[in-house]
Scaffold this motif. Structure first.
Motif, mmCIF file in Angstrom:
data_model
loop_
_atom_site.group_PDB
_atom_site.id
_atom_site.type_symbol
_atom_site.label_atom_id
_atom_site.label_comp_id
_atom_site.label_asym_id
_atom_site.label_seq_id
_atom_site.Cartn_x
_atom_site.Cartn_y
_atom_site.Cartn_z
ATOM 1 N N LEU A 173 0.833 -1.205 0.000
ATOM 2 C CA LEU A 173 0.000 0.000 0.000
ATOM 3 C C LEU A 173 0.867 1.254 0.000
ATOM 4 C CD1 LEU A 173 -2.864 1.209 0.225
ATOM 5 C CD2 LEU A 173 -2.629 1.009 2.703
ATOM 6 N N ILE A 174 1.922 1.262 0.820
ATOM 7 C CA ILE A 174 2.838 2.402 0.878
ATOM 8 C C ILE A 174 3.540 2.596 -0.461
ATOM 9 C CG2 ILE A 174 4.995 3.223 1.915
ATOM 10 C CD1 ILE A 174 4.005 1.817 4.527
ATOM 11 N N LEU A 175 4.021 1.506 -1.053
ATOM 12 C CA LEU A 175 4.703 1.600 -2.345
ATOM 13 C C LEU A 175 3.759 2.043 -3.460
ATOM 14 C CD1 LEU A 175 6.974 -1.556 -2.127
ATOM 15 C CD2 LEU A 175 7.699 0.831 -2.030
ATOM 16 N N LEU A 176 2.512 1.563 -3.435
ATOM 17 C CA LEU A 176 1.534 1.976 -4.440
ATOM 18 C C LEU A 176 1.273 3.474 -4.351
ATOM 19 C CD1 LEU A 176 -0.573 1.379 -6.633
ATOM 20 C CD2 LEU A 176 -2.194 0.870 -4.792
ATOM 21 N N CYS A 177 1.070 3.978 -3.140
ATOM 22 C CA CYS A 177 0.833 5.414 -2.960
ATOM 23 C C CYS A 177 2.037 6.227 -3.422
ATOM 24 C CB CYS A 177 0.499 5.718 -1.505
ATOM 25 S SG CYS A 177 -1.123 5.103 -1.001
ATOM 26 N N ASP A 178 3.242 5.773 -3.101
ATOM 27 C CA ASP A 178 4.456 6.461 -3.534
ATOM 28 C C ASP A 178 4.559 6.480 -5.057
ATOM 29 O OD1 ASP A 178 7.092 7.710 -2.967
ATOM 30 O OD2 ASP A 178 7.825 5.880 -3.944
ATOM 31 N N ALA A 179 4.277 5.339 -5.693
ATOM 32 C CA ALA A 179 4.339 5.270 -7.159
ATOM 33 C C ALA A 179 3.309 6.200 -7.798
ATOM 34 C CB ALA A 179 4.121 3.831 -7.627
ATOM 35 N N LEU A 180 2.121 6.277 -7.219
ATOM 36 C CA LEU A 180 1.086 7.164 -7.759
ATOM 37 C C LEU A 180 1.481 8.633 -7.640
ATOM 38 C CD1 LEU A 180 -2.095 5.327 -6.465
ATOM 39 C CD2 LEU A 180 -1.481 5.697 -8.860
ATOM 40 N N ARG B 43 4.530 9.824 -7.464
ATOM 41 C CA ARG B 43 5.635 10.068 -8.403
ATOM 42 C C ARG B 43 5.156 10.120 -9.849
ATOM 43 N NH1 ARG B 43 10.770 9.282 -5.958
ATOM 44 N NH2 ARG B 43 10.545 8.597 -3.813
ATOM 45 N N ALA B 44 3.993 9.494 -10.130
ATOM 46 C CA ALA B 44 3.412 9.538 -11.476
ATOM 47 C C ALA B 44 2.529 10.775 -11.658
ATOM 48 C CB ALA B 44 2.612 8.270 -11.746
ATOM 49 N N GLY B 45 2.391 11.600 -10.609
ATOM 50 C CA GLY B 45 1.661 12.854 -10.737
ATOM 51 C C GLY B 45 0.217 12.816 -10.300
ATOM 52 N N ALA B 46 -0.222 11.764 -9.615
ATOM 53 C CA ALA B 46 -1.623 11.634 -9.195
ATOM 54 C C ALA B 46 -1.852 12.308 -7.844
ATOM 55 C CB ALA B 46 -2.016 10.165 -9.095
ATOM 56 N N THR B 47 -3.093 12.675 -7.614
ATOM 57 C CA THR B 47 -3.546 13.102 -6.299
ATOM 58 C C THR B 47 -4.233 11.897 -5.683
ATOM 59 O OG1 THR B 47 -3.916 15.356 -7.064
ATOM 60 C CG2 THR B 47 -5.039 14.692 -5.047
ATOM 61 N N ILE B 48 -3.821 11.527 -4.463
ATOM 62 C CA ILE B 48 -4.305 10.297 -3.841
ATOM 63 C C ILE B 48 -5.357 10.583 -2.788
ATOM 64 C CG2 ILE B 48 -3.655 8.295 -2.464
ATOM 65 C CD1 ILE B 48 -0.886 8.561 -3.574
ATOM 66 N N HIS B 49 -6.398 9.749 -2.789
ATOM 67 C CA HIS B 49 -7.403 9.712 -1.729
ATOM 68 C C HIS B 49 -7.345 8.290 -1.179
ATOM 69 C CE1 HIS B 49 -8.998 13.497 -3.202
ATOM 70 N NE2 HIS B 49 -8.888 12.961 -4.414
ATOM 71 N N LEU B 50 -6.842 8.140 0.038
ATOM 72 C CA LEU B 50 -6.647 6.823 0.629
ATOM 73 C C LEU B 50 -7.791 6.503 1.577
ATOM 74 C CD1 LEU B 50 -4.880 4.322 1.114
ATOM 75 C CD2 LEU B 50 -3.624 5.657 2.818
#
Length: 76
Positions: free
Chosen positions: A41-48, A50-57
């Motif tokens: 989960l941490i790696l997925l959020c980091d990858a998102l 770095r890809a320029g996404a805004t995350i809602h967890l």
């Protein structure tokens, strides 16, 4: 979509396949066993990010939420 895979040493690798630059992305996760899920989960959020996404967890389960009382000699 994303790919999760492991290196021979056990480290996780995450690759985001979709273009998420400037997009809002919802991530649904939990902190239950095994601990590898939390690391993914941490790696997925980091990858998102770095890809320029805004995350809602959205976490459906917080495994350590039961430790709400301070006890001498124990982690809170």
């Amino acid at each position: 979509s994303a790919t999760f895979s492991q290196y021979p040493g056990g480290e996780w690798y995450v690759h985001i396949h979709d273009d998420v630059q400037g997009k809002s992305v919802w991530v649904l996760g939990h902190t239950g066993a095994p601990a590898e899920i939390t690391m993914q989960l941490i790696l997925l959020c980091d990858a998102l990010v770095r890809a320029g996404a805004t995350i809602h967890l959205f976490l459906t389960y917080m495994g350590y939420a039961r430790q709400d009382k301070e006890v001498k000699g124990q982690a809170l």
